[in-house]
Design a protein around this motif. Structure first.
Motif, short mmCIF file in Angstrom:
data_model
loop_
_atom_site.label_atom_id
_atom_site.label_comp_id
_atom_site.label_asym_id
_atom_site.label_seq_id
_atom_site.Cartn_x
_atom_site.Cartn_y
_atom_site.Cartn_z
N VAL A 12 -12.59 0.10 40.72
CA VAL A 12 -12.64 1.35 41.20
C VAL A 12 -11.73 2.34 40.31
O VAL A 12 -11.71 3.46 40.76
CB VAL A 12 -12.07 1.38 42.74
N ALA A 13 -11.48 1.75 39.35
CA ALA A 13 -10.62 2.50 38.48
C ALA A 13 -11.57 3.50 37.46
O ALA A 13 -12.70 3.18 37.30
CB ALA A 13 -10.08 1.86 37.29
N TRP A 14 -11.15 4.50 36.90
CA TRP A 14 -11.93 5.63 36.39
C TRP A 14 -11.80 5.50 34.70
O TRP A 14 -10.80 5.06 34.29
CB TRP A 14 -11.50 6.97 36.54
N TRP A 15 -12.75 5.54 34.35
CA TRP A 15 -13.08 5.44 32.59
C TRP A 15 -13.81 6.33 31.96
O TRP A 15 -14.90 6.72 32.77
CB TRP A 15 -13.61 3.91 32.36
N ALA A 16 -13.46 6.51 30.93
CA ALA A 16 -14.71 7.37 30.19
C ALA A 16 -15.32 6.45 29.13
O ALA A 16 -14.75 5.72 28.32
CB ALA A 16 -13.76 8.35 29.31
N ARG A 17 -16.51 6.37 29.06
CA ARG A 17 -17.30 5.81 28.12
C ARG A 17 -17.66 6.92 26.96
O ARG A 17 -18.49 7.70 27.17
CB ARG A 17 -18.54 5.16 28.53
N VAL A 18 -17.08 6.78 25.76
CA VAL A 18 -17.39 7.64 24.77
C VAL A 18 -18.25 7.04 23.61
O VAL A 18 -17.84 6.06 23.24
CB VAL A 18 -15.97 8.12 24.13
N GLU A 19 -19.42 7.36 23.40
CA GLU A 19 -20.28 6.75 22.13
C GLU A 19 -20.45 8.07 21.24
O GLU A 19 -20.75 9.11 21.36
CB GLU A 19 -21.61 6.35 22.97
N THR A 20 -20.36 7.39 19.91
CA THR A 20 -20.54 8.14 18.82
C THR A 20 -21.87 7.40 17.93
O THR A 20 -22.08 6.60 18.17
CB THR A 20 -19.21 8.00 17.76
N GLN A 21 -22.11 8.28 17.30
CA GLN A 21 -23.36 7.99 16.19
C GLN A 21 -22.62 8.22 14.83
O GLN A 21 -22.06 9.28 14.69
CB GLN A 21 -24.67 8.85 16.32
N GLU A 22 -23.25 7.52 13.74
CA GLU A 22 -22.70 7.57 12.34
C GLU A 22 -21.08 7.76 12.46
O GLU A 22 -20.78 8.71 11.85
CB GLU A 22 -23.46 8.80 11.90
N PRO A 23 -20.35 6.68 12.60
CA PRO A 23 -21.02 5.36 12.97
C PRO A 23 -21.15 5.23 14.60
O PRO A 23 -20.84 6.04 15.28
CB PRO A 23 -19.62 4.44 12.67
N HIS A 24 -22.28 4.04 14.91
CA HIS A 24 -22.41 3.80 16.47
C HIS A 24 -21.15 2.92 16.64
O HIS A 24 -21.32 1.89 16.64
CB HIS A 24 -23.83 3.15 16.41
N VAL A 25 -20.34 3.81 17.73
CA VAL A 25 -19.34 2.93 18.21
C VAL A 25 -19.28 3.31 19.59
O VAL A 25 -19.43 4.70 19.95
CB VAL A 25 -18.07 3.27 17.46
N ILE A 26 -18.85 2.68 20.71
CA ILE A 26 -18.42 2.84 22.06
C ILE A 26 -16.97 2.64 22.17
O ILE A 26 -16.57 1.70 21.69
CB ILE A 26 -19.32 1.97 22.96
N TYR A 27 -16.35 3.52 22.79
CA TYR A 27 -14.82 3.72 22.83
C TYR A 27 -14.83 3.78 24.47
O TYR A 27 -15.51 4.49 24.96
CB TYR A 27 -14.18 4.88 22.36
N TRP A 28 -13.69 3.06 24.97
CA TRP A 28 -13.27 2.98 26.39
C TRP A 28 -12.14 3.65 26.51
O TRP A 28 -11.34 3.03 26.12
CB TRP A 28 -13.42 1.69 27.07
#
Length: 82
Positions: A17-33
């Motif tokens: 139930v914790a809140w997270w932000a899923r941040v996705e970038t392109q060039e480079p293709h990376v997902i940050y939590w």
């Protein structure tokens, strides 16, 4: 960080139930939590600083979404081939 807050965040994350932000970038293709946060409002208040930091790496594009989820390591996922 306050030990009580750390404990509450850990419990909320363990329960999913914790809140997270899923941040996705392109060039480079990376997902940050970014998280965990007990309250959505706390995440929303801190997110702009995190997004500015990611933006300083000059990705091609950046998108994010807020979600309640259980999350563990890794907090950065490099999705580039190779």
């Amino acid at each position: 960080m306050n030990p009580l807050i750390r404990l509450l965040r850990g419990m909320a994350n363990g329960l999913g139930v914790a809140w997270w932000a899923r941040v996705e970038t392109q060039e480079p293709h990376v997902i940050y939590w970014f998280g965990p946060f007990v309250r959505r409002g706390d995440l929303e208040a801190k997110l702009p600083v995190f997004l500015d930091d990611v933006n300083s790496e000059q990705p091609g594009s950046i998108e994010h979404e807020l979600m309640q989820v259980r999350r563990g390591e890794p907090l950065t996922e490099d999705l580039e081939p190779g």
